[in-house]
Design a protein around this motif. Structure first.
Motif, PDB file in Angstrom:
ATOM      1  N   UNK A   1       0.789  -1.133   0.006  1.00  0.00           N
ATOM      2  CA  UNK A   1      -0.071  -0.076  -0.130  1.00  0.00           C
ATOM      3  C   UNK A   1       0.766   1.155   0.089  1.00  0.00           C
ATOM      4  N   UNK A   2       0.540   2.264  -0.776  1.00  0.00           N
ATOM      5  CA  UNK A   2       1.347   3.716  -0.828  1.00  0.00           C
ATOM      6  C   UNK A   2       0.342   4.631  -0.243  1.00  0.00           C
ATOM      7  N   UNK A   3       0.838   5.668  -0.028  1.00  0.00           N
ATOM      8  CA  UNK A   3       0.196   7.042   0.482  1.00  0.00           C
ATOM      9  C   UNK A   3       0.169   7.910  -0.714  1.00  0.00           C
ATOM     10  N   UNK A   4      -1.083   8.519  -0.999  1.00  0.00           N
ATOM     11  CA  UNK A   4      -1.294   9.497  -2.410  1.00  0.00           C
ATOM     12  C   UNK A   4      -2.232  10.542  -1.825  1.00  0.00           C
ATOM     13  N   UNK A   5      -2.111  11.778  -2.444  1.00  0.00           N
ATOM     14  CA  UNK A   5      -3.252  12.545  -2.163  1.00  0.00           C
ATOM     15  C   UNK A   5      -4.643  12.032  -2.586  1.00  0.00           C
ATOM     16  N   UNK A   6      -5.774  12.151  -1.817  1.00  0.00           N
ATOM     17  CA  UNK A   6      -6.988  11.750  -2.403  1.00  0.00           C
ATOM     18  C   UNK A   6      -8.027  12.958  -2.366  1.00  0.00           C
ATOM     19  N   UNK A   7      -8.658  13.195  -3.587  1.00  0.00           N
ATOM     20  CA  UNK A   7      -9.690  14.143  -3.675  1.00  0.00           C
ATOM     21  C   UNK A   7     -11.119  13.717  -3.312  1.00  0.00           C
ATOM     22  N   UNK A   8     -11.771  14.472  -2.640  1.00  0.00           N
ATOM     23  CA  UNK A   8     -13.016  14.170  -2.317  1.00  0.00           C
ATOM     24  C   UNK A   8     -14.206  15.151  -2.844  1.00  0.00           C
ATOM     25  N   UNK A   9     -15.169  14.405  -3.194  1.00  0.00           N
ATOM     26  CA  UNK A   9     -16.337  15.295  -3.899  1.00  0.00           C
ATOM     27  C   UNK A   9     -17.635  14.833  -3.639  1.00  0.00           C
ATOM     28  N   UNK A  10     -18.702  15.363  -3.400  1.00  0.00           N
ATOM     29  CA  UNK A  10     -20.230  14.852  -3.292  1.00  0.00           C
ATOM     30  C   UNK A  10     -20.860  15.647  -4.444  1.00  0.00           C
ATOM     31  N   UNK A  11     -21.368  14.940  -5.343  1.00  0.00           N
ATOM     32  CA  UNK A  11     -21.916  15.735  -6.461  1.00  0.00           C
ATOM     33  C   UNK A  11     -22.867  14.438  -7.039  1.00  0.00           C
ATOM     34  N   UNK A  12     -23.860  15.014  -8.037  1.00  0.00           N
ATOM     35  CA  UNK A  12     -24.455  14.336  -8.900  1.00  0.00           C
ATOM     36  C   UNK A  12     -23.704  13.849 -10.298  1.00  0.00           C
ATOM     37  N   UNK A  13     -23.707  12.484 -10.281  1.00  0.00           N
ATOM     38  CA  UNK A  13     -22.824  12.042 -11.455  1.00  0.00           C
ATOM     39  C   UNK A  13     -23.574  10.496 -11.982  1.00  0.00           C
ATOM     40  N   UNK A  14     -23.194  10.288 -13.003  1.00  0.00           N
ATOM     41  CA  UNK A  14     -23.583   8.956 -13.720  1.00  0.00           C
ATOM     42  C   UNK A  14     -22.702   7.896 -12.892  1.00  0.00           C
ATOM     43  N   UNK A  15     -23.347   6.967 -12.589  1.00  0.00           N
ATOM     44  CA  UNK A  15     -22.780   5.646 -12.060  1.00  0.00           C
ATOM     45  C   UNK A  15     -23.720   4.536 -11.970  1.00  0.00           C
ATOM     46  N   UNK A  16     -23.031   3.297 -11.818  1.00  0.00           N
ATOM     47  CA  UNK A  16     -23.742   1.929 -11.419  1.00  0.00           C
ATOM     48  C   UNK A  16     -22.914   1.096 -11.106  1.00  0.00           C
ATOM     49  N   UNK A  17     -23.468   0.198 -10.210  1.00  0.00           N
ATOM     50  CA  UNK A  17     -22.843  -0.839  -9.802  1.00  0.00           C
ATOM     51  C   UNK A  17     -23.178  -2.285 -10.709  1.00  0.00           C
ATOM     52  N   UNK A  18     -22.199  -2.938 -11.239  1.00  0.00           N
ATOM     53  CA  UNK A  18     -22.333  -4.234 -12.262  1.00  0.00           C
ATOM     54  C   UNK A  18     -22.107  -5.461 -11.437  1.00  0.00           C
ATOM     55  N   UNK A  19     -22.973  -5.868 -10.920  1.00  0.00           N
ATOM     56  CA  UNK A  19     -23.025  -7.104 -10.136  1.00  0.00           C
ATOM     57  C   UNK A  19     -22.558  -8.428 -10.757  1.00  0.00           C
ATOM     58  N   UNK A  20     -22.756  -8.184 -12.294  1.00  0.00           N
ATOM     59  CA  UNK A  20     -22.522  -9.300 -12.738  1.00  0.00           C
ATOM     60  C   UNK A  20     -21.043  -9.504 -13.047  1.00  0.00           C
ATOM     61  N   UNK A  21     -20.226  -8.221 -13.384  1.00  0.00           N
ATOM     62  CA  UNK A  21     -19.106  -8.192 -13.691  1.00  0.00           C
ATOM     63  C   UNK A  21     -18.139  -7.765 -12.230  1.00  0.00           C
ATOM     64  N   UNK A  22     -18.478  -7.661 -11.132  1.00  0.00           N
ATOM     65  CA  UNK A  22     -18.171  -7.321  -9.961  1.00  0.00           C
ATOM     66  C   UNK A  22     -17.147  -5.932 -10.061  1.00  0.00           C
ATOM     67  N   UNK A  23     -17.879  -4.934 -10.480  1.00  0.00           N
ATOM     68  CA  UNK A  23     -17.220  -3.583 -10.730  1.00  0.00           C
ATOM     69  C   UNK A  23     -18.132  -2.450 -10.401  1.00  0.00           C
ATOM     70  N   UNK A  24     -17.675  -1.315 -10.283  1.00  0.00           N
ATOM     71  CA  UNK A  24     -18.688  -0.183 -10.232  1.00  0.00           C
ATOM     72  C   UNK A  24     -17.866   0.880 -11.318  1.00  0.00           C
ATOM     73  N   UNK A  25     -18.916   1.393 -11.801  1.00  0.00           N
ATOM     74  CA  UNK A  25     -18.510   2.399 -13.157  1.00  0.00           C
ATOM     75  C   UNK A  25     -18.990   3.764 -12.770  1.00  0.00           C
ATOM     76  N   UNK A  26     -18.216   4.567 -12.865  1.00  0.00           N
ATOM     77  CA  UNK A  26     -18.258   5.982 -12.666  1.00  0.00           C
ATOM     78  C   UNK A  26     -17.858   6.772 -13.824  1.00  0.00           C
ATOM     79  N   UNK A  27     -18.827   7.842 -14.155  1.00  0.00           N
ATOM     80  CA  UNK A  27     -18.785   8.592 -15.223  1.00  0.00           C
ATOM     81  C   UNK A  27     -18.347  10.242 -14.653  1.00  0.00           C
ATOM     82  N   UNK A  28     -17.252  10.866 -15.111  1.00  0.00           N
ATOM     83  CA  UNK A  28     -17.276  12.391 -14.763  1.00  0.00           C
ATOM     84  C   UNK A  28     -17.082  13.220 -16.057  1.00  0.00           C
ATOM     85  N   UNK A  29     -18.045  14.204 -15.974  1.00  0.00           N
ATOM     86  CA  UNK A  29     -17.981  14.940 -17.203  1.00  0.00           C
ATOM     87  C   UNK A  29     -16.995  15.905 -16.947  1.00  0.00           C
ATOM     88  N   UNK A  30     -16.378  16.292 -18.272  1.00  0.00           N
ATOM     89  CA  UNK A  30     -15.522  17.808 -18.467  1.00  0.00           C
ATOM     90  C   UNK A  30     -16.598  18.642 -18.867  1.00  0.00           C
TER      91      UNK A  30
END
Length: 425
Positions: A235-264
Motif C-alpha cells: 500500500x502507498x500513500x497518495x493525495x485523495x480528492x473528495x467530492x459529493x456531486x450528482x454524477x452517472x454511475x452504476x454497480x455492475x453485479x455481474x462483472x463485479x465492478x463499479x463504473x463512474x462517469x465524470x464529465x468535463x
C-alpha cells in the motif's frame, strides 16, 4: 486534466489528422464541408476503433502485468491507417484486419474518409476544451517521394511533411526535437536522443488534450495522505480528492465492478471502472466495444461521494512487436509492399525503426482538482452540497482501476489505461 501524447514512428510510413474537407480519392477532388452534428460514419469508425483499442489493451497486462497502462487508441488506429494508405494489398490487408476493418463491409475509400471525418471532428474548435491532433513526417531528402500520395496524406490526415538530411545525424535530431518541443509547448524535450544513420523517415504525432471538470473538486477537501493498495501486500500513500456531486454511475453485479462517469466542461468525459478486490482480471477480459456500449445504458445519475486519487500516469511502448503478434507481420518483413510512399525499391517498416523494429508510443496524463493545473478555479467553487454524505453511495478509488477518456460527439476512446500505482508516473 492536461494530456500530451507523443506517438512517433521512425518509419517509411505516414500518419494522422485532418482539415474539414471532403476528399474524393477516386476523382481527386477536394471540397469544404460543415461538420455534421450526428454522423453514422463517425459512430461506425469509433466502434471499430474501440474494438482495436481493447484488443491492444489486452496485450499489455500479459507482457507487463505489474505496470500502469496508458495509451491513445484513436491515435494508434489513425497512424496505422495512414501507413496502410501507402501500402500494397499484401501489406495493407493485414494492417486493416488488425485494426478491425473488413474491406468488404468498409471500402477503402470509405475507411480513409471515415478517419478524415473523425479527425476533423476531434479537431473541431471548442470553447472550453482543447483537443488537437497534429502530425509531421520528416522524410529523407534522398528519397524519390510520390507527391500525389503525400498530398493525399496531407489532405486526409492533416500531416505536415518536411524534407530532411538524415546523413547529418546531429542536425536532423536537433531539427526534429526542436519541432516537437515547440509544437508540444515545451512539454517534451529531446524526444529523440539516439538517431541513427539508417533512418529514412520519422513520423511524429501528438495529441494535446486540456479540459476542466464540469464540477471541479474542492482543493480544501483533498486529503494529502491516503492509502492506495497496489497489491495484496503493498500500500502507498497518495493525495485523495473528495467530492459529493450528482454524477452517472452504476454497480455492475455481474462483472463485479463499479463504473463512474465524470464529465468535463465541454464534450468530453472520463469513465473509471473500479473492480472489486481480486476481480481485476475478470473485468479486463470482458472489456470490449460491446460492454462499453452496454454500460452507456446502465449509467444512472445520482448523488455520489467520490474519492479519487490525484495523480499522474505515463507509459511508453514499443508497439512493433505487439502489432506483429496481433497479425501485422508483413509490414515489418522484407516482403513489405509499400509502393505508395516512394519510387525507391526495398522500403519497409523495419527501416523506419529507431533502435530497430520499433513503433514508439508515449502518453502522459495528469488528474487534479480542477482537471488541469493551468486552469484557474471557477468563481462558483463554493456551491453548497448536501450535508448528509453518509446517505449517498461512496466510490473510493483506493486500488487498481481502469480509466477511459472519451470524446462525446464521436464516442471515440481518446485514452485508455489502468492505474495500478497512482504514485508512479
Amino acid at each position: 486534466m492536461s494530456v500530451f501524447l507523443y506517438l512517433f514512428l521512425l518509419v517509411s510510413g505516414l500518419q494522422t489528422t485532418i482539415h474539414c474537407v471532403q476528399y474524393n480519392i477516386s476523382e481527386g477532388k477536394v471540397t469544404t464541408f460543415h461538420l455534421p452534428q450526428q454522423n453514422a460514419t463517425l459512430y461506425k469508425m469509433s466502434s471499430i476503433n474501440a474494438g482495436f483499442a481493447f484488443s491492444l489493451y489486452h496485450r499489455f497486462p500479459v507482457e507487463n502485468p505489474d505496470w500502469n497502462i496508458f495509451f491513445s487508441p484513436e491515435s494508434t488506429s489513425a497512424a496505422l491507417a495512414m501507413f496502410s494508405f501507402g501500402s500494397g494489398s499484401n501489406t495493407q490487408t493485414p494492417i486493416l484486419e488488425v485494426l478491425g476493418f473488413n474491406l468488404t463491409h468498409t471500402p477503402i475509400t470509405e475507411l480513409h474518409q471515415g478517419f478524415q471525418h473523425l479527425i476533423c471532428s476531434l479537431n473541431f474548435p471548442k470553447n472550453e476544451l482543447e483537443l488537437q491532433k497534429r502530425n509531421a513526417v520528416f522524410i529523407g531528402q534522398q528519397l524519390k517521394t510520390l507527391a500525389r500520395v503525400l498530398d493525399d496524406i496531407k489532405t486526409l490526415y492533416e500531416t505536415e511533411v518536411f524534407p530532411i538530411d538524415f546523413s547529418n545525424v546531429s542536425a536532423a535530431q536537433q531539427e526534429i526535437n526542436s519541432y516537437v518541443e515547440k509544437q508540444a509547448k515545451g512539454k517534451i524535450i529531446d524526444l529523440i536522443q539516439d538517431l541513427r544513420l539508417n533512418i529514412i523517415m520519422i513520423l511524429v504525432n501528438y495529441i494535446h488534450f486540456k479540459a476542466q471538470w464540469a464540477n471541479p473538486f474542492h482543493v480544501s477537501k483533498t486529503e494529502e495522505s491516503s492509502s492506495f493498495s497496489v497489491d495484496k501486500t503493498t500500500a502507498i500513500q497518495v493525495p485523495m480528492m473528495h467530492h459529493l456531486e450528482q454524477c452517472y454511475h452504476f454497480l455492475d453485479v455481474k462483472l463485479n465492478c463499479t463504473v463512474l462517469r465524470m464529465d468535463y466542461s465541454e464534450n468530453a468525459l472520463a469513465r473509471s471502472v473500479l473492480p472489486k478486490e481480486g476481480h481485476i482480471e475478470g473485468v479486463e477480459t470482458t472489456m470490449s466495444s460491446k460492454t462499453l456500449k452496454k454500460s452507456n445504458y446502465l449509467l444512472k445519475k445520482g448523488y455520489t461521494q467520490m474519492c479519487v486519487p490525484k495523480f499522474s500516469i505515463s507509459a511508453t511502448y514499443d508497439l512493433g512487436s505487439t502489432l506483429q503478434k496481433m497479425g501485422m507481420r508483413d509490414a515489418f518483413a522484407e516482403s513489405a509492399d509499400l509502393p505508395g510512399i516512394t519510387r525507391d525499391n526495398g522500403l519497409k517498416l523495419s527501416y523506419c525503426v529507431f533502435l530497430s523494429h520499433r513503433f514508439f508510443h508515449k502518453a502522459v496524463l495528469h488528474i487534479g482538482e480542477q482537471g488541469t493545473k493551468e486552469v484557474a478555479a471557477p468563481a462558483a467553487v463554493s456551491l453548497e452540497q448536501p450535508e448528509v454524505a453518509s446517505l449517498h453511495p461512496i466510490i473510493q478509488f483506493d486500488r487498481t482501476f481502469l480509466l477511459m477518456v472519451l470524446e462525446k460527439r464521436t464516442r471515440s476512446i481518446i485514452f485508455l489505461g489502468k492505474v495500478i500505482n497512482s504514485a508512479k508516473e
